[in-house]
Design a protein around this motif. Structure first.
Motif, PDB file in Angstrom:
ATOM      1  N   TYR A 490      -6.825  -6.655 -49.144  1.00 16.25           N
ATOM      2  CA  TYR A 490      -5.397  -6.424 -49.075  1.00 16.25           C
ATOM      3  C   TYR A 490      -4.749  -7.458 -48.160  1.00 16.25           C
ATOM      4  O   TYR A 490      -3.703  -8.016 -48.446  1.00 16.25           O
ATOM      5  N   LYS A 491      -5.454  -7.735 -47.060  1.00 18.36           N
ATOM      6  CA  LYS A 491      -4.933  -8.718 -46.110  1.00 18.36           C
ATOM      7  C   LYS A 491      -4.881 -10.105 -46.751  1.00 18.36           C
ATOM      8  O   LYS A 491      -3.896 -10.824 -46.605  1.00 18.36           O
ATOM      9  N   ASP A 492      -5.943 -10.456 -47.476  1.00 14.98           N
ATOM     10  CA  ASP A 492      -5.956 -11.733 -48.209  1.00 14.98           C
ATOM     11  C   ASP A 492      -4.733 -11.863 -49.093  1.00 14.98           C
ATOM     12  O   ASP A 492      -4.068 -12.897 -49.123  1.00 14.98           O
ATOM     13  N   LEU A 493      -4.473 -10.803 -49.808  1.00 19.52           N
ATOM     14  CA  LEU A 493      -3.347 -10.817 -50.734  1.00 19.52           C
ATOM     15  C   LEU A 493      -2.036 -11.026 -49.986  1.00 19.52           C
ATOM     16  O   LEU A 493      -1.224 -11.875 -50.362  1.00 19.52           O
ATOM     17  N   MET A 494      -1.840 -10.264 -48.905  1.00 20.25           N
ATOM     18  CA  MET A 494      -0.573 -10.354 -48.191  1.00 20.25           C
ATOM     19  C   MET A 494      -0.424 -11.713 -47.502  1.00 20.25           C
ATOM     20  O   MET A 494       0.657 -12.298 -47.493  1.00 20.25           O
ATOM     21  N   ASP A 495      -1.543 -12.220 -46.928  1.00 25.04           N
ATOM     22  CA  ASP A 495      -1.499 -13.565 -46.341  1.00 25.04           C
ATOM     23  C   ASP A 495      -1.126 -14.588 -47.404  1.00 25.04           C
ATOM     24  O   ASP A 495      -0.292 -15.469 -47.188  1.00 25.04           O
ATOM     25  N   GLY A 496      -1.783 -14.462 -48.546  1.00 24.19           N
ATOM     26  CA  GLY A 496      -1.513 -15.382 -49.641  1.00 24.19           C
ATOM     27  C   GLY A 496      -0.055 -15.307 -50.061  1.00 24.19           C
ATOM     28  O   GLY A 496       0.608 -16.341 -50.244  1.00 24.19           O
ATOM     29  N   TYR A 497       0.436 -14.093 -50.167  1.00 23.60           N
ATOM     30  CA  TYR A 497       1.823 -13.884 -50.586  1.00 23.60           C
ATOM     31  C   TYR A 497       2.782 -14.557 -49.611  1.00 23.60           C
ATOM     32  O   TYR A 497       3.715 -15.259 -50.015  1.00 23.60           O
ATOM     33  N   GLU A 498       2.511 -14.372 -48.303  1.00 19.81           N
ATOM     34  CA  GLU A 498       3.402 -14.966 -47.309  1.00 19.81           C
ATOM     35  C   GLU A 498       3.409 -16.479 -47.405  1.00 19.81           C
ATOM     36  O   GLU A 498       4.459 -17.117 -47.334  1.00 19.81           O
ATOM     37  N   SER A 499       2.215 -17.072 -47.564  1.00 20.48           N
ATOM     38  CA  SER A 499       2.199 -18.527 -47.598  1.00 20.48           C
ATOM     39  C   SER A 499       2.820 -19.040 -48.907  1.00 20.48           C
ATOM     40  O   SER A 499       3.444 -20.104 -48.929  1.00 20.48           O
ATOM     41  N   ILE A 500       2.675 -18.277 -49.966  1.00 25.00           N
ATOM     42  CA  ILE A 500       3.333 -18.678 -51.228  1.00 25.00           C
ATOM     43  C   ILE A 500       4.855 -18.615 -51.054  1.00 25.00           C
ATOM     44  O   ILE A 500       5.583 -19.504 -51.496  1.00 25.00           O
ATOM     45  N   CYS A 501       5.322 -17.572 -50.350  1.00 25.66           N
ATOM     46  CA  CYS A 501       6.775 -17.461 -50.105  1.00 25.66           C
ATOM     47  C   CYS A 501       7.277 -18.671 -49.315  1.00 25.66           C
ATOM     48  O   CYS A 501       8.384 -19.161 -49.536  1.00 25.66           O
ATOM     49  N   ARG A 502       6.438 -19.155 -48.377  1.00 31.60           N
ATOM     50  CA  ARG A 502       6.835 -20.339 -47.600  1.00 31.60           C
ATOM     51  C   ARG A 502       6.852 -21.582 -48.472  1.00 31.60           C
ATOM     52  O   ARG A 502       7.770 -22.391 -48.411  1.00 31.60           O
ATOM     53  N   ASP A 503       5.809 -21.732 -49.309  1.00 28.63           N
ATOM     54  CA  ASP A 503       5.687 -22.945 -50.113  1.00 28.63           C
ATOM     55  C   ASP A 503       6.624 -22.961 -51.315  1.00 28.63           C
ATOM     56  O   ASP A 503       6.919 -24.019 -51.860  1.00 28.63           O
ATOM     57  N   PHE A 504       7.038 -21.770 -51.748  1.00 30.89           N
ATOM     58  CA  PHE A 504       7.966 -21.689 -52.877  1.00 30.89           C
ATOM     59  C   PHE A 504       9.213 -20.927 -52.421  1.00 30.89           C
ATOM     60  O   PHE A 504       9.387 -19.761 -52.756  1.00 30.89           O
ATOM     61  N   PRO A 505      10.068 -21.608 -51.621  1.00 29.84           N
ATOM     62  CA  PRO A 505      11.154 -20.882 -50.957  1.00 29.84           C
ATOM     63  C   PRO A 505      12.276 -20.487 -51.918  1.00 29.84           C
ATOM     64  O   PRO A 505      12.508 -21.134 -52.932  1.00 29.84           O
ATOM     65  N   ARG A 506      12.903 -19.369 -51.589  1.00 28.69           N
ATOM     66  CA  ARG A 506      14.115 -18.979 -52.301  1.00 28.69           C
ATOM     67  C   ARG A 506      15.245 -19.896 -51.848  1.00 28.69           C
ATOM     68  O   ARG A 506      15.162 -20.480 -50.791  1.00 28.69           O
ATOM     69  N   PRO A 507      16.327 -20.059 -52.534  1.00 25.85           N
ATOM     70  CA  PRO A 507      16.570 -19.400 -53.828  1.00 25.85           C
ATOM     71  C   PRO A 507      16.006 -20.170 -55.016  1.00 25.85           C
ATOM     72  O   PRO A 507      16.118 -19.703 -56.137  1.00 25.85           O
ATOM     73  N   GLN A 508      15.367 -21.332 -54.710  1.00 23.79           N
ATOM     74  CA  GLN A 508      14.867 -22.110 -55.838  1.00 23.79           C
ATOM     75  C   GLN A 508      13.804 -21.325 -56.627  1.00 23.79           C
ATOM     76  O   GLN A 508      13.735 -21.414 -57.842  1.00 23.79           O
ATOM     77  N   TYR A 509      12.965 -20.594 -55.882  1.00 23.29           N
ATOM     78  CA  TYR A 509      11.884 -19.852 -56.534  1.00 23.29           C
ATOM     79  C   TYR A 509      12.016 -18.359 -56.261  1.00 23.29           C
ATOM     80  O   TYR A 509      12.260 -17.966 -55.115  1.00 23.29           O
ATOM     81  N   GLU A 510      11.864 -17.574 -57.284  1.00 23.94           N
ATOM     82  CA  GLU A 510      11.830 -16.120 -57.110  1.00 23.94           C
ATOM     83  C   GLU A 510      10.406 -15.639 -57.380  1.00 23.94           C
ATOM     84  O   GLU A 510       9.742 -16.109 -58.311  1.00 23.94           O
ATOM     85  N   ILE A 511       9.960 -14.714 -56.551  1.00 28.26           N
ATOM     86  CA  ILE A 511       8.557 -14.286 -56.623  1.00 28.26           C
ATOM     87  C   ILE A 511       8.457 -12.775 -56.808  1.00 28.26           C
ATOM     88  O   ILE A 511       9.122 -12.017 -56.106  1.00 28.26           O
ATOM     89  N   SER A 512       7.615 -12.349 -57.733  1.00 30.67           N
ATOM     90  CA  SER A 512       7.292 -10.922 -57.889  1.00 30.67           C
ATOM     91  C   SER A 512       5.944 -10.658 -57.250  1.00 30.67           C
ATOM     92  O   SER A 512       5.090 -11.546 -57.196  1.00 30.67           O
ATOM     93  N   ILE A 513       5.762  -9.439 -56.770  1.00 35.50           N
ATOM     94  CA  ILE A 513       4.428  -9.057 -56.305  1.00 35.50           C
ATOM     95  C   ILE A 513       4.091  -7.680 -56.833  1.00 35.50           C
ATOM     96  O   ILE A 513       4.932  -6.781 -56.853  1.00 35.50           O
TER      97      ILE A 513
END
Ligand code: ADP
Ligand code: MG
Length: 692
Positions: A490-513
């Motif tokens: 679960y931690k892997d997933l959330m860490d991954g999600y956070e770094s993806i949010c950083r690398d694919f910033p809004r508003p250019q990128y929208e992310i679902s989880i």
């Protein structure tokens, strides 16, 4: 067990506790897990270090105990004409020391290792040469699995072998064979009793193979007989519903509304369904078709056959998202046909549910799509003619039985799975079902390009994702959450999600989880955004594994891909490549891979054939793990090997069906033995609920 020579109350208790051996039969079925060529007797000089256990002959000398306390050990030497080898014991020293006879010729059995330039064997099994030469075992020497505790009571492999030997020498030379002669005449197999003897003390590899084949066939055959009876029972009472006509809806759809030409495989499977449902038999058919092979269309057209004959139909999916997607596809297909269709899932409110149930009972509703909510008691059809289950492996036998009970006579049953199962495995798990395979993909599909990348390449991979998104595509990034409860994952997933949010910033990128800890409605909401194209990336666990259809998604990134099983990887990859665009699957792993991990990744990169992948998976993991049945005790054969015994399985299935057809009561004299054996077997099987 205490009736056997050499077994007192203590050993009997230990055998029961450690190996579940409680009876002579249990002991006889404790087959060796491998064999050693007993004809090879090495001298100490010939013996080389290596992984194999070998036998060495020599004279025992120089018995010494050394060290104190925990470091205490016992050493001795086995001396031959060409050299010597050290024997070492770390445990049970006092007992061993007492039993050793210096100056006597021994045979030591074990693995040779090298330790500071000297050859030695730790904890060898020792037997005097005299006793060795008297032993009746020739040729292959059995090796049994045992435990520390049993070994300490003298029931190591060799000890067990002596017990089996004692038991076997007491067996009558001729026994009753329950397997009817006609079934194995000409196969070149030994009788049942001889097969048991050969399994433990084979005279040659050839005779071992024949014994193994016989015992494997016996195991498989009993299961296939259970299946054959189940299959017969479905239509035994009232026969199957007869869909006599190919009617107006089917024809109108086929001729005017079909959005594409059916593939040859789709046509063939529809013909098989047509034949079953018109025959007066009860259909129980499993359709295997790789992801994207177009099972939904086959399901829809089969449902039209039911409707055309005045019956209702239903389609059950394992998840809410899938049910919604099926509902959307079927509604679209049905639009021009005057077919009334509804969706029923756990999240449908009571107020909406009421009219659905009412119309279902009155017959005004033709088709019902949903989740396992369909199984609930208030869901009553007027006349259910065909029930389709998508993605079977998520549902058990019990659910199938519940659907079957929704109408009398029972509705025809069609089970669809996108997990290609090797044919033998399918026959062993779903032996009561007939098999159809959609082995052809719709034309024009581009093969999904699959690559393997490591963390070093991550920047490049992210760059590639951005390019694809810039071209209007969508991307999945999947994390392993093997056990949804595991904190680390679960931690892997959330860490991954956070770094993806950083690398694919809004508003250019929208992310679902989407992950398993979310509420069903939140999951559905996030999924919905992605399906509608409102988000560019979907970060998820394997909850998206099954069936989801987003044709615009063209890249599947699988993190820690080495942790997924092959079938799962294949399922995940099947989420892309559903549109006209070139699609990609990127398998991310660390630098170090286990041997199995390497094979899995290489297989994925090389092959897109679900059946080939399933075969490799079966070889790597064995059937219990592949199908998740290990816990349930299914497929838990002692001798048979589903990966290897394909011929035996086909044969057993054929013979079982023939017998059930020609002599269902097993009353003919040649089936007397079988009748006894099978009654006993079926009763045991009932206990764990296989017979639904
Ligand atoms: P699956 O077997 O994985 O359930 P689907 O039924 O979802 O596959 O079909 C995958 C896609 O292929 C869908 O978009 C469907 O409309 C399309 N499709 C199905 N059959 C054909 C065909 N014969 N020709 C072209 N496209 C097809
Ligand atoms: Mg599908």
């Amino acid at each position: 067990m205490t009736y056997l020579k050499g077994v007192g109350p203590q050993r009997a208790q230990a055998l029961a506790a450690e190996l579940s051996i409680r009876s002579f039969g249990d002991l006889l079925e404790h087959y060796p897990f491998r064999y050693i060529d007993r004809s090879m007797l090495y001298t100490p000089g010939q013996a080389l270090p290596g992984p194999a256990e070998i036998q060495i002959q020599g004279q025992l000398s120089q018995v010494q105990s050394q060290g104190v306390g925990a470091k205490k050990r016992l050493t001795a030497q086995l001396v031959g004409p060409d050299g010597h080898i050290d024997l070492v014991w770390f445990k049970g020293i006092r007992w061993v020391e007492k039993s050793l006879q210096v100056g006597v010729q021994y045979v030591a059995f074990g693995r040779v290792t090298e330790f500071s330039g000297r050859k030695n064997m730790a904890h060898p099994e020792l037997e005097t040469l005299a006793s060795f030469q008297q032993s009746p075992a020739q040729g292959l020497y059995p090796v049994y699995s045992t435990t520390e505790k049993l070994s300490s009571m003298g029931l190591h492999s060799r000890g067990l072998s002596k017990l089996v030997q004692a038991l076997i020498s007491d067996l009558p030379s001729q026994g009753q064979d329950w397997l009817p002669d006609a079934l194995w005449r000409g196969a070149g197999w030994p009788t049942h009793l001889d097969a048991l003897r050969e399994m433990h003390f084979p005279k040659s590899p050839e005779r071992l193979a024949a014994a193994r084949a016989r015992l494997a066939f016996e195991e498989i055959f009993l299961d296939q007989l259970v299946f054959a009876y189940k299959r017969r029972s479905y239509s035994a009472h009232r026969g199957g519903l007869v869909f006599s006509a190919v009617g107006s809806r089917f024809l109108a759809f086929y001729e005017e509304h079909l959005p594409f030409e059916l593939t040859g495989a789709q046509k063939r499977v529809l013909k098989e369904i047509r034949k079953d449902t018109a025959s007066g038999m009860h259909m129980n058919r499993l359709i295997q078709g790789d992801v994207g092979s177009g099972k939904t269309m086959v399901a829809f057209m089969a449902l039209l056959m039911a409707l055309d004959n005045g019956y209702q139909g239903c389609l059950m999916a394992p998840t809410e998202i899938l049910a919604q997607q099926h509902f959307a596809s079927l509604s679209e297909f049905a639009a021009a046909l005057n077919v009334r269709i509804a969706l029923l899932t756990g999240s449908v409110k009571a107020s909406e549910r009421k009219p659905i149930l009412k119309d279902l009972a009155s017959g005004e509703l033709h088709l019902l799509v949903g989740t396992h909510a369909l199984l609930e008691d208030p869901v009553q059809f007027k006349n259910l003619g065909l029930a389709i289950i998508d993605e079977q492996h998520r549902f058990g036998v019990a659910q199938r039985a519940k659907l079957r009970a929704k109408n009398d006579p029972a509705p025809h049953i069609l089970v669809m799975t996108a997990t290609p199962i090797p044919r033998t495995l399918a026959m062993s798990l779903y032996g009561d079902l007939d098999l159809s395979v959609i082995d052809e993909l719709p034309p024009g599909r581009q093969a999904i390009q699959t690559v393997h990348r490591t963390d070093h390449n991550r920047l490049k991979v992210w760059g590639f994702l951005k390019e694809e998104i810039a071209r209007g595509r969508q991307v999945y990034i999947v994390y392993p959450l093997i056990e949804e409860s595991q904190k680390m994952d679960y931690k892997d997933l959330m860490d991954g999600y956070e770094s993806i949010c950083r690398d694919f910033p809004r508003p250019q990128y929208e992310i679902s989880i989407v992950h398993g800890r979310m509420k069903a409605e939140d999951k559905a909401w996030e999924m919905g955004r992605f399906v509608r194209g409102e988000t560019h990336l979907m970060v998820a666990t394997t909850v998206i594994e099954v069936g989801v259809n987003v044709p615009n998604a063209s890249v599947m990134v699988i993190e820690n891909a080495e942790r997924f099983g092959l079938s799962q990887l294949h399922q995940l990859r099947g989420r892309v490549g559903r549109g006209a665009e070139q699609s990609y699957c990127i398998l991310m792993t660390g630098d170090k891979l286990s041997d199995d991990g390497k094979v899995r990744i290489e297989t994925m990169v090389r092959s897109s054939d679900g059946f080939e992948i399933a075969d490799v998976d079966l070889q790597l993991r064995g059937p219990g793990d592949v199908m998740g049945t290990r816990q349930s005790g299914m497929l838990d054969y002692k001798v048979a090997n589903l990966g290897q015994d394909q011929k035996l399985i086909e044969w057993a299935r054929e013979k079982a069906r023939a017998i059930v057809e020609s002599d269902p009561g097993l009353h003919s004299p040649e089936h007397a033995g079988l009748r006894l054996r099978f009654t006993d077997y079926a009763r045991n099987k009932m206990a764990w609920g296989v017979i639904a």
